[in-house]
Design a protein around this motif. Sequence first.
Motif, PDB file in Angstrom:
ATOM      1  N   THR A  41       0.828  -1.204   0.000  1.00 16.60           N
ATOM      2  CA  THR A  41       0.000   0.000   0.000  1.00 16.60           C
ATOM      3  C   THR A  41       0.861   1.252   0.000  1.00 16.60           C
ATOM      4  N   LEU A  42       1.967   1.244   0.737  1.00 14.90           N
ATOM      5  CA  LEU A  42       2.886   2.387   0.756  1.00 14.90           C
ATOM      6  C   LEU A  42       3.360   2.715  -0.656  1.00 14.90           C
ATOM      7  N   PHE A  43       3.790   1.701  -1.400  1.00 14.49           N
ATOM      8  CA  PHE A  43       4.239   1.919  -2.776  1.00 14.49           C
ATOM      9  C   PHE A  43       3.097   2.450  -3.639  1.00 14.49           C
ATOM     10  N   GLU A  44       1.923   1.857  -3.491  1.00 15.66           N
ATOM     11  CA  GLU A  44       0.755   2.260  -4.288  1.00 15.66           C
ATOM     12  C   GLU A  44       0.391   3.722  -4.018  1.00 15.66           C
ATOM     13  N   VAL A  45       0.301   4.093  -2.756  1.00 12.20           N
ATOM     14  CA  VAL A  45      -0.071   5.460  -2.380  1.00 12.20           C
ATOM     15  C   VAL A  45       1.008   6.456  -2.817  1.00 12.20           C
ATOM     16  N   ALA A  46       2.250   6.020  -2.853  1.00 10.97           N
ATOM     17  CA  ALA A  46       3.352   6.889  -3.294  1.00 10.97           C
ATOM     18  C   ALA A  46       3.356   7.078  -4.809  1.00 10.97           C
ATOM     19  N   GLY A  47       2.510   6.323  -5.514  1.00  7.87           N
ATOM     20  CA  GLY A  47       2.432   6.462  -6.960  1.00  7.87           C
ATOM     21  C   GLY A  47       3.186   5.407  -7.736  1.00  7.87           C
ATOM     22  N   PHE A  48       3.569   4.326  -7.049  1.00  6.71           N
ATOM     23  CA  PHE A  48       4.323   3.248  -7.696  1.00  6.71           C
ATOM     24  C   PHE A  48       3.535   1.951  -7.566  1.00  6.71           C
ATOM     25  N   SER A  49       2.556   1.776  -8.432  1.00  8.45           N
ATOM     26  CA  SER A  49       1.721   0.576  -8.389  1.00  8.45           C
ATOM     27  C   SER A  49       2.530  -0.650  -8.801  1.00  8.45           C
ATOM     28  N   LYS A  50       1.987  -1.818  -8.501  1.00  2.28           N
ATOM     29  CA  LYS A  50       2.634  -3.077  -8.921  1.00  2.28           C
ATOM     30  C   LYS A  50       2.838  -3.075 -10.439  1.00  2.28           C
ATOM     31  N   GLN A  51       1.851  -2.562 -11.173  1.00  6.33           N
ATOM     32  CA  GLN A  51       1.967  -2.495 -12.638  1.00  6.33           C
ATOM     33  C   GLN A  51       3.124  -1.582 -13.048  1.00  6.33           C
ATOM     34  N   LEU A  63       5.824  -0.990 -11.240  1.00  2.00           N
ATOM     35  CA  LEU A  63       7.068  -1.674 -10.900  1.00  2.00           C
ATOM     36  C   LEU A  63       7.462  -2.640 -12.009  1.00  2.00           C
ATOM     37  N   VAL A  64       6.471  -3.316 -12.565  1.00  2.00           N
ATOM     38  CA  VAL A  64       6.744  -4.300 -13.618  1.00  2.00           C
ATOM     39  C   VAL A  64       7.010  -3.613 -14.958  1.00  2.00           C
ATOM     40  N   ARG A  65       6.066  -2.787 -15.398  1.00  2.00           N
ATOM     41  CA  ARG A  65       6.157  -2.192 -16.746  1.00  2.00           C
ATOM     42  C   ARG A  65       7.184  -1.078 -16.864  1.00  2.00           C
ATOM     43  N   LYS A  66       7.136  -0.139 -15.954  1.00  2.00           N
ATOM     44  CA  LYS A  66       7.982   1.054 -16.054  1.00  2.00           C
ATOM     45  C   LYS A  66       9.415   0.804 -15.599  1.00  2.00           C
ATOM     46  N   TYR A  67       9.571  -0.003 -14.526  1.00  2.01           N
ATOM     47  CA  TYR A  67      10.904  -0.179 -13.943  1.00  2.01           C
ATOM     48  C   TYR A  67      11.505  -1.554 -14.200  1.00  2.01           C
ATOM     49  N   GLY A  68      10.753  -2.462 -14.821  1.00  2.91           N
ATOM     50  CA  GLY A  68      11.282  -3.787 -15.138  1.00  2.91           C
ATOM     51  C   GLY A  68      11.525  -4.660 -13.916  1.00  2.91           C
ATOM     52  N   LEU A  69      10.829  -4.370 -12.825  1.00  4.74           N
ATOM     53  CA  LEU A  69      11.011  -5.145 -11.605  1.00  4.74           C
ATOM     54  C   LEU A  69      10.044  -6.324 -11.573  1.00  4.74           C
ATOM     55  N   VAL A  70      10.406  -7.335 -10.818  1.00  9.22           N
ATOM     56  CA  VAL A  70       9.545  -8.484 -10.613  1.00  9.22           C
ATOM     57  C   VAL A  70       8.826  -8.345  -9.271  1.00  9.22           C
ATOM     58  N   GLY A  71       9.475  -7.709  -8.313  1.00 13.36           N
ATOM     59  CA  GLY A  71       8.862  -7.546  -7.012  1.00 13.36           C
ATOM     60  C   GLY A  71       9.793  -6.921  -6.000  1.00 13.36           C
ATOM     61  N   ILE A  72       9.326  -6.926  -4.743  1.00  7.54           N
ATOM     62  CA  ILE A  72      10.100  -6.382  -3.630  1.00  7.54           C
ATOM     63  C   ILE A  72      10.090  -7.398  -2.485  1.00  7.54           C
ATOM     64  N   PRO A  73      10.764  -8.539  -2.671  1.00  9.01           N
ATOM     65  CA  PRO A  73      10.712  -9.588  -1.658  1.00  9.01           C
ATOM     66  C   PRO A  73      11.358  -9.169  -0.339  1.00  9.01           C
ATOM     67  N   MET A  74      10.852  -9.772   0.724  1.00 11.28           N
ATOM     68  CA  MET A  74      11.382  -9.550   2.053  1.00 11.28           C
ATOM     69  C   MET A  74      12.529 -10.517   2.284  1.00 11.28           C
ATOM     70  N   VAL A  75      13.622 -10.020   2.845  1.00 12.53           N
ATOM     71  CA  VAL A  75      14.762 -10.882   3.142  1.00 12.53           C
ATOM     72  C   VAL A  75      15.032 -10.994   4.636  1.00 12.53           C
ATOM     73  N   ASP A  76      14.392 -10.117   5.424  1.00 10.74           N
ATOM     74  CA  ASP A  76      14.534 -10.184   6.876  1.00 10.74           C
ATOM     75  C   ASP A  76      13.339  -9.474   7.503  1.00 10.74           C
ATOM     76  N   THR A  77      12.892  -9.976   8.636  1.00 10.72           N
ATOM     77  CA  THR A  77      11.788  -9.327   9.344  1.00 10.72           C
ATOM     78  C   THR A  77      11.856  -9.660  10.822  1.00 10.72           C
ATOM     79  N   ARG A  78      11.333  -8.744  11.619  1.00  8.84           N
ATOM     80  CA  ARG A  78      11.221  -8.967  13.056  1.00  8.84           C
ATOM     81  C   ARG A  78      10.226  -7.971  13.629  1.00  8.84           C
ATOM     82  N   SER A  79       9.767  -8.229  14.832  1.00  6.80           N
ATOM     83  CA  SER A  79       8.812  -7.336  15.484  1.00  6.80           C
ATOM     84  C   SER A  79       9.015  -7.334  16.985  1.00  6.80           C
ATOM     85  N   LYS A  80       8.540  -6.250  17.592  1.00  2.97           N
ATOM     86  CA  LYS A  80       8.464  -6.130  19.048  1.00  2.97           C
ATOM     87  C   LYS A  80       6.993  -5.914  19.379  1.00  2.97           C
TER      88      LYS A  80
END
Length: 139
Positions: free
Chosen positions: A36-46, A48-65
């Motif tokens: 949603t952050l990317f979408e609201v910033a004006g960078f939709s999934k479409q 990312l794929v069409r304009k920037y040639g990206l496949v995605g933004i995978p997570m490589v690490d996560t944690r929470s408190k």
Amino acid sequence: MFVNRRDVQIQWGDCDPANIVYYPRYFAMFDDSTSTLFEVAGFSKQDLVRKYGLVGIPMVDTRSKFYIPSTYGDWITIETKIESIKRSSFEVKHNVYKGDALAIEGFETRVLVGRDPVNPDKLKSAPFPAEMVAKFTGS
């Protein structure tokens, strides 16, 4: 710094038998919040794929408190922002509020990826486009 806030109501399926949100459900909410952050910033999934040639933004690490639990029917606010950007990786922070109280801090490390030009069957990290950096950092 670009920040997005979204309100989420805790659903029955988010909770364990003790009526407390089962912690992996928050990670799904964080994933939605990053998209949603990317979408609201004006960078939709479409984009990312069409304009920037990206496949995605995978997570490589996560944690929470976790500080305050939530239960079925509660409303929470998830505040999401990109804390830092490197060449292709970036740090996302999610603050979850229950009313005015900080309930959870979530952290993700993600990477922009596209197809490897040498071997399109493989993925390769991709540099952050300058316009994205400017939007997310305010610079």
